[in-house]
Write a protein that holds these residues in place. Structure first.
Motif, short mmCIF file in Angstrom:
data_model
loop_
_atom_site.label_atom_id
_atom_site.label_comp_id
_atom_site.label_asym_id
_atom_site.label_seq_id
_atom_site.Cartn_x
_atom_site.Cartn_y
_atom_site.Cartn_z
N HIS A 23 -5.43 -4.77 11.16
CA HIS A 23 -5.40 -5.60 12.37
C HIS A 23 -6.78 -6.03 12.84
O HIS A 23 -7.71 -5.22 12.83
CB HIS A 23 -4.73 -4.83 13.51
CG HIS A 23 -3.33 -4.44 13.20
ND1 HIS A 23 -3.00 -3.20 12.74
CD2 HIS A 23 -2.18 -5.14 13.26
CE1 HIS A 23 -1.70 -3.14 12.53
NE2 HIS A 23 -1.19 -4.31 12.83
N ASP A 39 4.47 -8.79 7.49
CA ASP A 39 3.31 -8.16 6.86
C ASP A 39 3.75 -7.67 5.49
O ASP A 39 4.66 -6.84 5.40
CB ASP A 39 2.84 -6.94 7.67
CG ASP A 39 2.41 -7.33 9.07
OD1 ASP A 39 2.20 -8.53 9.31
OD2 ASP A 39 2.27 -6.43 9.91
N GLU A 93 6.51 -4.93 7.66
CA GLU A 93 7.26 -5.22 8.87
C GLU A 93 7.47 -6.71 9.05
O GLU A 93 6.79 -7.53 8.44
CB GLU A 93 6.57 -4.64 10.11
CG GLU A 93 5.39 -5.44 10.54
CD GLU A 93 4.98 -5.16 11.98
OE1 GLU A 93 5.81 -4.69 12.80
OE2 GLU A 93 3.83 -5.44 12.30
MG MG Z 1 2.01 -5.37 11.58
#
Ligand code: MG
Ligand code: ADP
Length: 373
Positions: A270, A325, A338
């Motif tokens: 992230h 993802d 996900e």
């Molecule tokens: Mg994610």
């Protein structure tokens, strides 16, 4: 030039969110502004509406429209929408009774179409994908995290596990646990601390490990998942972010693929955790060579479409978009991590522009579909 599709009757599109005591309504302002601007460009009426203001029995409702001249949002009386695009930004808000009720009312309404009614739950996604013949192979082994013994059994099997909150986002609460039988403190837990720092906890004792895991997890339900040996670029892991949307013909398509490169030694990719946005080819080529890279990107796209179809089938609701993802391991295998029913905006400009247009193209398609029970 507008496409022939867009010259047909224009639907009224409402972007659904919830009200906020301090800033009128919740949600990513920049995203909503871009959506409204795109509607203007395509000559499709669009406004932002809160669940409270969307009164389906009224002839007109109060909606917010962005005014570029003084850069403000203003409330106007606007017609009821034909299509509701759900962008309620937080799970907590979407769970509230009055918001759920409003979404249900839209779903049952005789003419109004609403898409993406709910956030996905991580656990359920894995369940759905395991049911699909073609998607089964893409999901890492995943279990609910219920106690120390099953955690240990899964660690014995895989050596390394990701622990993730079922309703998580942006890497919050994610932990990595490893078992190394050769060390005295055989359990090693890595937590993603604040300010891009990892916190590492080592112990020889399973109860101590469990205690620490539980103190991090609190009451939040977690899943545990086999750790995938992700491909890396200059020693940093990366994965793919895919935006999948429906077109003006109502068929799933890949709007774009971006890559996210983890910060040094970070356990997730992230951006708020030190990751960066990159071009997929740039990261894949050094690891796999250029021919293989093309092949992998086309596989990522075709797998993303299979996943989107399977999720839509199992969830039982109309979906118009999702982001995903996907990981690629060192052998070139693709893995699902996900899917998100409220995609964050993609910062890659070519993906961004197309993604905004597709919202309206699909809305127009949807507005022409008969509503069934
Ligand atoms: Mg994610
Ligand atoms: N099983 C796994 N193996 C390897 N890396 C993983 C695994 N699960 C998650 N990750 C890494 O952590 C990131 C975040 O996981 P994800 O499930 O998307 O959680 P979040 O909802 O917080 O985004 C992934 O993009 C990936 O980089």
């Amino acid at each position: 030039m507008s496409s022939p599709l867009l010259s047909e009757k224009k639907p009224v599109v409402a972007v659904l969110t919830v009200d906020d005591d301090f800033k009128l309504f919740r949600g990513n302002r920049a995203n909503f502004r871009d959506i409204v601007k795109t509607g203007l460009e395509l000559d499709i009426p669009v406004y932002v509406v809160t669940a409270r203001d969307l009164k389906l029995s009224a002839k007109k409702v109060q909606g917010y429209v962005f005014h570029p001249e003084d850069k403000t949002w203003k409330k106007h009386w606007v017609p009821l929408p034909d299509v509701v695009y759900n962008r309620v930004p937080l799970r907590e808000d979407e769970r509230k009774a009055e918001v759920r009720r409003k979404i249900d009312e839209c779903l049952r309404h005789e003419s109004i179409q609403l898409y993406n009614p709910f956030f996905f739950n991580k656990w359920r996604l894995f369940d759905w994908l395991k049911k699909g013949r073609t998607t089964r192979a893409l999901v890492p082994d995943t279990k609910k995290m219920i106690g120390p013994n099953t955690l240990d059994a899964m660690l014995q099997k895989y050596g390394s596990l990701y622990l993730k909150p079922v309703s998580g986002k942006a890497g919050k609460g994610i932990m990595l646990v490893k078992l190394n039988e050769n060390e005295e403190k055989r359990y090693r837990l890595t937590l993603q601390g604040k300010r891009s720092r990892n916190v590492v906890f080592k112990t020889a004792s399973l109860p101590a490990l469990w205690k620490r895991v539980k103190s991090e997890a609190g009451r939040t339900p977690y899943i545990m998942q086999e750790s995938i040996p992700l491909a890396s670029y200059r020693g940093r892991h990366f994965d793919m972010r895919v935006l999948v949307q429906k077109t003006g013909k109502g068929v799933w398509t890949v709007t774009g693929v971006g890559a996210r490169l983890a910060g040094p030694k970070r356990i997730t990719t992230h951006v708020p955790q030190g990751g960066s946005i990159e071009d997929p080819e740039k990261l894949l080529s050094p690891a796999f060579g250029s021919d293989m890279t093309d092949f992998l990107i086309s596989r990522v796209k075709s797998n993303a479409l299979l996943i989107a179809k399977q999720i839509e089938k199992e969830c039982g609701h109309t979906l118009g978009e999702m982001s995903m993802d996907l990981g690629i391991d060192t052998e070139g295998q693709i893995w699902f991590f996900e899917a998100n029913a409220k995609p964050m905006k993609f910062d890659e400009p070519h993906i961004r522009k197309k993604s905004l247009e597709r919202i309206f193209q699909y809305s127009q398609f949807l507005s022409r579909q008969p509503k069934h029970k």
